[in-house]
Design an enzyme around this catalytic site. Structure first.
Site, PDB file in Angstrom:
ATOM      1  N   LYS A 273     -15.809  35.991  20.763  1.00 11.28           N
ATOM      2  CA  LYS A 273     -16.791  35.199  20.017  1.00 11.28           C
ATOM      3  C   LYS A 273     -17.928  34.826  20.953  1.00 11.28           C
ATOM      4  CE  LYS A 273     -17.415  30.625  17.900  1.00 11.28           C
ATOM      5  NZ  LYS A 273     -16.781  29.322  17.603  1.00 11.28           N
ATOM      6  N   ASP A 278     -24.372  26.714  18.901  1.00  7.04           N
ATOM      7  CA  ASP A 278     -23.863  26.436  17.563  1.00  7.04           C
ATOM      8  C   ASP A 278     -24.271  25.039  17.119  1.00  7.04           C
ATOM      9  OD1 ASP A 278     -22.513  26.414  15.181  1.00  7.04           O
ATOM     10  OD2 ASP A 278     -20.541  26.044  16.085  1.00  7.04           O
ATOM     11  N   LYS A 285     -23.485  19.938  12.680  1.00  7.56           N
ATOM     12  CA  LYS A 285     -22.555  19.132  13.466  1.00  7.56           C
ATOM     13  C   LYS A 285     -23.153  17.754  13.749  1.00  7.56           C
ATOM     14  CE  LYS A 285     -20.674  22.992  16.201  1.00  7.56           C
ATOM     15  NZ  LYS A 285     -19.241  22.836  15.882  1.00  7.56           N
ATOM     16  N   ASP A 296     -20.129  27.887  23.290  1.00  2.88           N
ATOM     17  CA  ASP A 296     -19.412  28.461  22.160  1.00  2.88           C
ATOM     18  C   ASP A 296     -19.346  29.980  22.253  1.00  2.88           C
ATOM     19  OD1 ASP A 296     -17.845  27.832  20.005  1.00  2.88           O
ATOM     20  OD2 ASP A 296     -19.444  27.996  18.532  1.00  2.88           O
ATOM     21  N   ASP A 355     -20.473  25.962   9.563  1.00  2.00           N
ATOM     22  CA  ASP A 355     -19.993  25.631  10.904  1.00  2.00           C
ATOM     23  C   ASP A 355     -18.687  26.345  11.228  1.00  2.00           C
ATOM     24  OD1 ASP A 355     -20.089  24.428  13.394  1.00  2.00           O
ATOM     25  OD2 ASP A 355     -19.074  22.607  12.738  1.00  2.00           O
ATOM     26  N   GLU A 357     -18.544  29.527  11.683  1.00  2.00           N
ATOM     27  CA  GLU A 357     -19.305  30.772  11.848  1.00  2.00           C
ATOM     28  C   GLU A 357     -18.647  31.770  12.772  1.00  2.00           C
ATOM     29  OE1 GLU A 357     -19.641  29.227  15.590  1.00  2.00           O
ATOM     30  OE2 GLU A 357     -19.846  28.101  13.729  1.00  2.00           O
ATOM     31  N   ARG A 359     -15.618  32.851  13.125  1.00  2.70           N
ATOM     32  CA  ARG A 359     -14.726  33.818  12.476  1.00  2.70           C
ATOM     33  C   ARG A 359     -15.505  34.865  11.688  1.00  2.70           C
ATOM     34  NH1 ARG A 359     -11.937  28.887   9.526  1.00  2.70           N
ATOM     35  NH2 ARG A 359     -12.689  28.027  11.496  1.00  2.70           N
TER      36      ARG A 359
END
Length: 510
Positions: A273, A278, A285, A296, A355, A357, A359
């Site tokens: 990932k 993010d 968030k 991230d 959020d 995202e 996956r």
């Protein structure tokens, strides 16, 4: 970027260099510090080998100095004994506890911190320490030295330049040290990449780093731009990244063992990932939660750094690394709750939370891997869910697996490397929580969040033996603790290399 911000990144410190010597520490010339181990013995300590000989050579009673300094033998305790003998300035007593590999790694990290600003240290390990203990010592010393610096220079704060491991056979053990340096270096690079701020680090920058590292490591590399992503049907990566002025990328890295016949060598695919920042997208968030989101892309940093070290650790299988890179921000073109995305294998996802995202981008990479690369094993690494931190705290990573042998290999590699992981359940009882009335699944349902995220990803693994490392719990270290330094941890690089450098990483799996 409005300016060439990548050029703003200053030069960084380097980890220590390591040497082996058959001599005792006090016999080594041109070293500034001598270091010996001590173990707890009731209210006092038992010195390890070499300290009495050094004291005799200096005309000092080092045992008496230890007593007067109230030295401790607990793991990581370092007692400084000032001396002035030739070029030697201090003698250090390093607590190693019971002397396990974990103890030795932690002790070496503490020694590295205690010798910052020094040019050299000669260190004598306890009797009977073998290859695993030497590896732990080298890795611990490297990672205890880690620092990312973007501030005005502070003299005397650099890592110790050189560590000499004494009483060792250079001819017999140089390969052990070289392997350890490769493993420690991969973890160092993963931390560095994860710590770079997002005004420098975007998907294009990460791809350029991958190209540079691939060139140095002898890897084949390919970068997909947004046009190629569209051609390959990567709706997840494009959807997550479409709001950003920095377009998304997919990076493909390929390692083949020297002289290997690719038809006969098993194939592992690693997916990382790589969300370079993010914000949460429209499902934004809270401000405090956004503060650390430059890291991230830790999964991508881990995969990239491990890929670059595979040749150095003698990995015997083919490995492909995929970095699914995007920046998840907000604009008039942002991904919306309720949107439906199509992945390369035709599977569809209804977005219920922008959020969730990570996956979505990993689903694209995993689907492509299964359909086009014919992997024997698939492993993904991601700072995926806050639920994993709730479950395991910040000292243990979580993982899921659909194959028992692969799970045992991941668990063993975590224990051996010092990156401990705990297996979580892939229970299909929770499948209904990610069901959708209009798509094949939603990307985010009600808890348990770590499990439902893994169940979502499992659909993209097909029938391939697969492990999912959710390292959100250990993605950041809240404080200095042995080999962990405050900030992004790069957790997973050591584990992957420990596993992939074994003689038969896929034995019993394929």
């Amino acid at each position: 970027m409005s300016v060439d911000e990548a050029s703003m990144l200053p030069a960084q410190v380097s980890p220590p260099q390591f040497a082996l010597s058959e001599l005792a520490p006090h016999e080594i010339g041109q070293v500034e510090c001598l270091a010996f181990t001590v173990a707890p013995d009731g209210d006092t300590v038992t010195p390890g080998p070499g300290m009495d000989a050094a004291g005799a050579a200096f005309g000092l009673d080092l045992r008496a100095l230890l007593d007067s300094a109230r030295a401790q033998g607990t793991v990581g305790a370092v007692t400084v004994l000032p001396v002035s003998q030739g070029g030697v300035r201090v003698v250090l007593a390093v607590g190693v506890g019971e002397g396990t590999d974990t103890d030795l790694r932690r002790a070496a990290a503490s020694l590295a911190r205690a010798t910052k600003g020094r040019h050299s240290v000669a260190y004598l390990l306890p009797d009977g320490v073998g290859a695993a203990g030497v590896t732990a010592t080298v890795v611990g010393a490297m990672l205890g030295s880690f620092e990312f610096r973007w501030r005005q220079a502070e003299a005397g704060d650099e890592p110790v330049a050189r560590i000499v491991l004494c009483g060792r056979d250079p001819q017999a053990e140089q390969a052990v040290v070289d392997r350890a340096v490769a493993i420690g270096g991969a973890a160092w690079r993963a931390r560095m990449l994860a710590t770079v701020p997002s005004n420098v680090k975007n998907p294009g920058w990460l791809a350029s780093q991958a190209v540079e590292m691939a060139g140095s490591a002898g890897l084949d590399v390919e970068v997909w731009d947004e046009q190629r992503l569209a051609e390959e049907g990567c709706g997840g990566i494009l959807g997550v990244g479409r709001a950003s002025v920095s377009p998304p990328r997919m990076v493909k890295l390929t390692y083949t063992p020297v002289g290997a016949d690719t038809a006969d060598v098993p194939h592992v695919v690693l997916v990382g990932k790589s969300i370079t920042f993010d914000s949460g997208g429209l499902s934004i968030k809270p401000g405090d939660s956004m503060l650390h989101m430059k890291r991230d892309m830790t999964g991508g940093a881990v995969v990239l750094s491990a890929m670059a070290a595979l040749a150095d650790v003698g990995c015997p299988v083919r490995v492909t690394g995929l970095l699914a890179a995007a920046e998840n921000v907000i604009s008039g073109n942002a991904l919306r709750p309720g949107d439906v995305l199509v992945h390369p294998n035709g599977r569809t996802t209804e977005v219920t939370n922008t959020d969730a995202e990570g996956r979505l981008v990993m689903a694209d990479a995993m689907a492509y891997a299964v359909d086009q690369l014919a992997p024997d094993v698939l492993v993904d690494v991601a700072t995926l869910t806050g639920a994993m931190k709730v479950a395991l705290g910040q000292h243990t990573g979580g993982f899921f697996a659909n194959d028992e042998t692969l799970a045992s290999r991941i668990d063993a590699a975590g224990a051996a490397s010092g990156e401990r992981v705990w297996r979580m359940p892939l229970w299909d009882d929770y499948e209904d929580k990610i069901s959708s009335k209009i798509a094949d699944s939603v990307n985010s349902g009600p808890g348990p969040g770590a499990i439902t995220a893994a169940l979502y990803l499992q659909h993209f693994a097909g029938d391939v033996p697969w492990a999912h490392l959710d390292v959100a719990s250990v993605g950041d270290a809240p404080a200095e603790r042995f080999e962990w330094t405050t900030g992004p941890t790069g957790f997973g690089a050591r584990l992957l290399l420990e596993w992939l450098s074994t003689d038969e990483p896929l034995a019993g799996i394929v």
